[in-house]
Design an enzyme around this catalytic site. Structure first.
Site, PDB file in Angstrom:
ATOM      1  N   LYS A 181       0.839  -1.202   0.000  1.00 22.52           N
ATOM      2  CA  LYS A 181       0.000   0.000   0.000  1.00 22.52           C
ATOM      3  C   LYS A 181       0.876   1.255   0.000  1.00 22.52           C
ATOM      4  O   LYS A 181       2.092   1.173   0.177  1.00 22.52           O
ATOM      5  CB  LYS A 181      -0.925  -0.049   1.226  1.00 22.52           C
ATOM      6  CG  LYS A 181      -1.917  -1.229   1.188  1.00 22.52           C
ATOM      7  CD  LYS A 181      -2.767  -1.253   2.446  1.00 22.52           C
ATOM      8  CE  LYS A 181      -3.766  -2.399   2.409  1.00 22.52           C
ATOM      9  NZ  LYS A 181      -4.601  -2.414   3.643  1.00 22.52           N
ATOM     10  N   TYR A 226     -12.021  -2.821  -3.148  1.00 19.71           N
ATOM     11  CA  TYR A 226     -12.562  -2.878  -1.786  1.00 19.71           C
ATOM     12  C   TYR A 226     -14.095  -2.835  -1.755  1.00 19.71           C
ATOM     13  O   TYR A 226     -14.682  -2.452  -0.733  1.00 19.71           O
ATOM     14  CB  TYR A 226     -11.981  -1.741  -0.948  1.00 19.71           C
ATOM     15  CG  TYR A 226     -10.567  -1.996  -0.445  1.00 19.71           C
ATOM     16  CD1 TYR A 226     -10.268  -3.153   0.299  1.00 19.71           C
ATOM     17  CD2 TYR A 226      -9.535  -1.091  -0.680  1.00 19.71           C
ATOM     18  CE1 TYR A 226      -8.985  -3.390   0.770  1.00 19.71           C
ATOM     19  CE2 TYR A 226      -8.238  -1.325  -0.198  1.00 19.71           C
ATOM     20  CZ  TYR A 226      -7.980  -2.473   0.532  1.00 19.71           C
ATOM     21  OH  TYR A 226      -6.710  -2.702   1.011  1.00 19.71           O
ATOM     22  N   PHE A 249     -15.271   3.314   7.705  1.00 18.60           N
ATOM     23  CA  PHE A 249     -13.890   3.682   7.375  1.00 18.60           C
ATOM     24  C   PHE A 249     -13.603   3.676   5.876  1.00 18.60           C
ATOM     25  O   PHE A 249     -12.493   4.012   5.446  1.00 18.60           O
ATOM     26  CB  PHE A 249     -12.892   2.780   8.114  1.00 18.60           C
ATOM     27  CG  PHE A 249     -13.028   1.298   7.802  1.00 18.60           C
ATOM     28  CD1 PHE A 249     -12.496   0.744   6.649  1.00 18.60           C
ATOM     29  CD2 PHE A 249     -13.710   0.457   8.679  1.00 18.60           C
ATOM     30  CE1 PHE A 249     -12.618  -0.611   6.362  1.00 18.60           C
ATOM     31  CE2 PHE A 249     -13.843  -0.903   8.398  1.00 18.60           C
ATOM     32  CZ  PHE A 249     -13.294  -1.436   7.240  1.00 18.60           C
ATOM     33  N   ARG A 307      -1.636 -14.654   3.782  1.00 19.39           N
ATOM     34  CA  ARG A 307      -2.328 -13.945   4.872  1.00 19.39           C
ATOM     35  C   ARG A 307      -1.578 -14.119   6.193  1.00 19.39           C
ATOM     36  O   ARG A 307      -1.484 -13.192   6.985  1.00 19.39           O
ATOM     37  CB  ARG A 307      -3.760 -14.480   5.027  1.00 19.39           C
ATOM     38  CG  ARG A 307      -4.665 -14.238   3.843  1.00 19.39           C
ATOM     39  CD  ARG A 307      -5.263 -12.869   3.802  1.00 19.39           C
ATOM     40  NE  ARG A 307      -6.173 -12.599   4.885  1.00 19.39           N
ATOM     41  CZ  ARG A 307      -6.878 -11.467   4.989  1.00 19.39           C
ATOM     42  NH1 ARG A 307      -6.769 -10.520   4.064  1.00 19.39           N
ATOM     43  NH2 ARG A 307      -7.672 -11.270   6.018  1.00 19.39           N
ATOM     44  N   ARG A 365       3.031  -7.068   9.042  1.00 17.19           N
ATOM     45  CA  ARG A 365       2.357  -6.013   9.813  1.00 17.19           C
ATOM     46  C   ARG A 365       2.870  -5.990  11.258  1.00 17.19           C
ATOM     47  O   ARG A 365       3.032  -4.910  11.845  1.00 17.19           O
ATOM     48  CB  ARG A 365       0.844  -6.223   9.775  1.00 17.19           C
ATOM     49  CG  ARG A 365       0.235  -5.897   8.400  1.00 17.19           C
ATOM     50  CD  ARG A 365      -1.157  -6.494   8.270  1.00 17.19           C
ATOM     51  NE  ARG A 365      -1.847  -6.090   7.057  1.00 17.19           N
ATOM     52  CZ  ARG A 365      -2.969  -6.667   6.627  1.00 17.19           C
ATOM     53  NH1 ARG A 365      -3.522  -7.656   7.307  1.00 17.19           N
ATOM     54  NH2 ARG A 365      -3.552  -6.242   5.518  1.00 17.19           N
ATOM     55  N   ASN A 375      -1.678  -0.214   7.429  1.00 21.63           N
ATOM     56  CA  ASN A 375      -1.140  -1.553   7.694  1.00 21.63           C
ATOM     57  C   ASN A 375      -0.312  -2.129   6.550  1.00 21.63           C
ATOM     58  O   ASN A 375      -0.139  -3.334   6.434  1.00 21.63           O
ATOM     59  CB  ASN A 375      -2.245  -2.500   8.181  1.00 21.63           C
ATOM     60  CG  ASN A 375      -3.301  -2.756   7.135  1.00 21.63           C
ATOM     61  OD1 ASN A 375      -3.211  -2.258   6.013  1.00 21.63           O
ATOM     62  ND2 ASN A 375      -4.304  -3.543   7.482  1.00 21.63           N
ATOM     63  N   HIS A 429      -1.665  -5.547   1.442  1.00 22.92           N
ATOM     64  CA  HIS A 429      -2.917  -6.270   1.197  1.00 22.92           C
ATOM     65  C   HIS A 429      -2.589  -7.685   0.736  1.00 22.92           C
ATOM     66  O   HIS A 429      -1.615  -7.880   0.011  1.00 22.92           O
ATOM     67  CB  HIS A 429      -3.720  -5.571   0.090  1.00 22.92           C
ATOM     68  CG  HIS A 429      -4.806  -6.439  -0.472  1.00 22.92           C
ATOM     69  ND1 HIS A 429      -6.038  -6.553   0.124  1.00 22.92           N
ATOM     70  CD2 HIS A 429      -4.815  -7.291  -1.531  1.00 22.92           C
ATOM     71  CE1 HIS A 429      -6.783  -7.421  -0.562  1.00 22.92           C
ATOM     72  NE2 HIS A 429      -6.065  -7.877  -1.570  1.00 22.92           N
ATOM     73  N   GLU A 438      -9.039 -10.367  -8.054  1.00 22.46           N
ATOM     74  CA  GLU A 438      -8.103  -9.261  -7.845  1.00 22.46           C
ATOM     75  C   GLU A 438      -6.987  -9.280  -8.887  1.00 22.46           C
ATOM     76  O   GLU A 438      -6.578  -8.231  -9.389  1.00 22.46           O
ATOM     77  CB  GLU A 438      -7.529  -9.322  -6.425  1.00 22.46           C
ATOM     78  CG  GLU A 438      -8.577  -8.979  -5.370  1.00 22.46           C
ATOM     79  CD  GLU A 438      -8.173  -9.276  -3.931  1.00 22.46           C
ATOM     80  OE1 GLU A 438      -9.015  -9.095  -3.038  1.00 22.46           O
ATOM     81  OE2 GLU A 438      -7.016  -9.680  -3.685  1.00 22.46           O
TER      82      GLU A 438
HETATM   83  P1  DAT Z   1      -7.444  -7.234   5.330  1.00 22.80           P
HETATM   84  O1  DAT Z   1      -6.670  -6.110   4.678  1.00 22.80           O
HETATM   85  O2  DAT Z   1      -6.656  -7.864   6.441  1.00 22.80           O
HETATM   86  O3  DAT Z   1      -7.974  -8.223   4.337  1.00 22.80           O
HETATM   87  P2  DAT Z   1     -10.144  -6.146   5.429  1.00 22.80           P
HETATM   88  O4  DAT Z   1     -10.322  -6.708   4.068  1.00 22.80           O
HETATM   89  O5  DAT Z   1     -11.177  -6.457   6.460  1.00 22.80           O
HETATM   90  O6  DAT Z   1      -8.719  -6.573   6.051  1.00 22.80           O
HETATM   91  O7  DAT Z   1     -10.026  -4.553   5.360  1.00 22.80           O
HETATM   92  C1  DAT Z   1      -9.314  -3.971   4.294  1.00 22.80           C
HETATM   93  C2  DAT Z   1      -8.529  -2.816   4.832  1.00 22.80           C
HETATM   94  O8  DAT Z   1      -9.403  -1.829   5.356  1.00 22.80           O
HETATM   95  C3  DAT Z   1      -7.583  -3.166   5.990  1.00 22.80           C
HETATM   96  O9  DAT Z   1      -6.344  -3.695   5.544  1.00 22.80           O
HETATM   97  C4  DAT Z   1      -7.430  -1.841   6.646  1.00 22.80           C
HETATM   98  C5  DAT Z   1      -8.788  -1.196   6.471  1.00 22.80           C
HETATM   99  N1  DAT Z   1      -9.605  -1.425   7.668  1.00 22.80           N
HETATM  100  C6  DAT Z   1     -10.186  -2.577   8.040  1.00 22.80           C
HETATM  101  N2  DAT Z   1     -10.846  -2.439   9.198  1.00 22.80           N
HETATM  102  C7  DAT Z   1     -10.670  -1.149   9.566  1.00 22.80           C
HETATM  103  C8  DAT Z   1     -11.084  -0.379  10.673  1.00 22.80           C
HETATM  104  N3  DAT Z   1     -11.834  -0.884  11.640  1.00 22.80           N
HETATM  105  N4  DAT Z   1     -10.697   0.929  10.720  1.00 22.80           N
HETATM  106  C9  DAT Z   1      -9.940   1.469   9.748  1.00 22.80           C
HETATM  107  N5  DAT Z   1      -9.506   0.783   8.663  1.00 22.80           N
HETATM  108  C10 DAT Z   1      -9.867  -0.506   8.586  1.00 22.80           C
HETATM  109 MG    MG Z   2      -9.365  -8.038   2.831  1.00 23.44          MG
END
Ligand code: DAT
Ligand code: MG
Length: 150
Positions: free
Chosen positions: A11, A51, A59, A87, A104, A114, A117, A128
């Site tokens: 990212k 996303y 968020f 992952r 991370r 973080n 991805h 993707e």
């Molecule tokens: P991941 O990236 O581990 O697959 P995700 O798909 O649930 O997690 O979310 C995508 C991204 O969105 C994640 O890397 C960071 C952001 N994100 C997720 N939960 C969040 C939260 N509670 N507050 C802020 N950003 C968040």
């Molecule tokens: Mg995800």
């Protein structure tokens, strides 16, 4: 499957912090085959598509703004159980909960920054990869494969 593929993306914070090489290196050393890589500044629509599952989350606007703040580094790795193992290598979504030794867990503190991805299912990985590499992916065989897989 040893041909499983996953989409990994550094990212904007990871790119700015000079972690592209480190992240590629961890996947290479683990034994994954690098099959696609590029620096990209995608349009907003592409990030919203990437996303899409999170579009109703509070968020989401902040996430898209962050993802638009600079280029990302798009990667595809292939190898045994690439999605799940990828992952595990990334660590938990919230870096405060990521184990030390994960990307991370070693380099991030905040969920909204973080660094990386990784696809969460094989089905999403294929979606993707098609979204980020519409031009297709070069195929080649890894010569040391018999040293990595039985
Ligand atoms: P991941 O990236 O581990 O697959 P995700 O798909 O649930 O997690 O979310 C995508 C991204 O969105 C994640 O890397 C960071 C952001 N994100 C997720 N939960 C969040 C939260 N509670 N507050 C802020 N950003 C968040
Ligand atoms: Mg995800």
């Amino acid at each position: 499957s040893i041909r499983e593929r996953t989409y990994i993306m550094v990212k904007p914070d990871g790119v700015q912090r000079g972690l592209v090489g480190e992240i590629i290196s961890r996947f290479e050393k683990r034994g994954f085959k690098l099959i696609a890589a590029k620096l990209a500044s995608p349009p907003k629509e592409q990030l919203e598509k990437h996303y899409a599952d999170l579009s109703s989350k509070p968020f989401f606007p902040g996430l898209i703004k962050y993802m638009l703040s600079g280029p990302v580094f798009a990667l595809v790795f292939e190898g045994l159980d690439a999605v799940k193992t990828g992952r595990v290598m990334l660590g938990a979504t919230n870096p405060l909960q990521s184990a030390a030794g994960t990307i991370r867990g070693d380099y991030a503190l905040a969920v909204g920054r973080n660094i990386c991805h990784g696809s969460d299912t094989v089905e999403n990985a294929e979606k993707e990869i098609a979204l980020w590499f519409p031009e297709g992916i070069v195929q080649y065989s890894l010569l040391q494969e018999s040293m990595i897989f039985e």
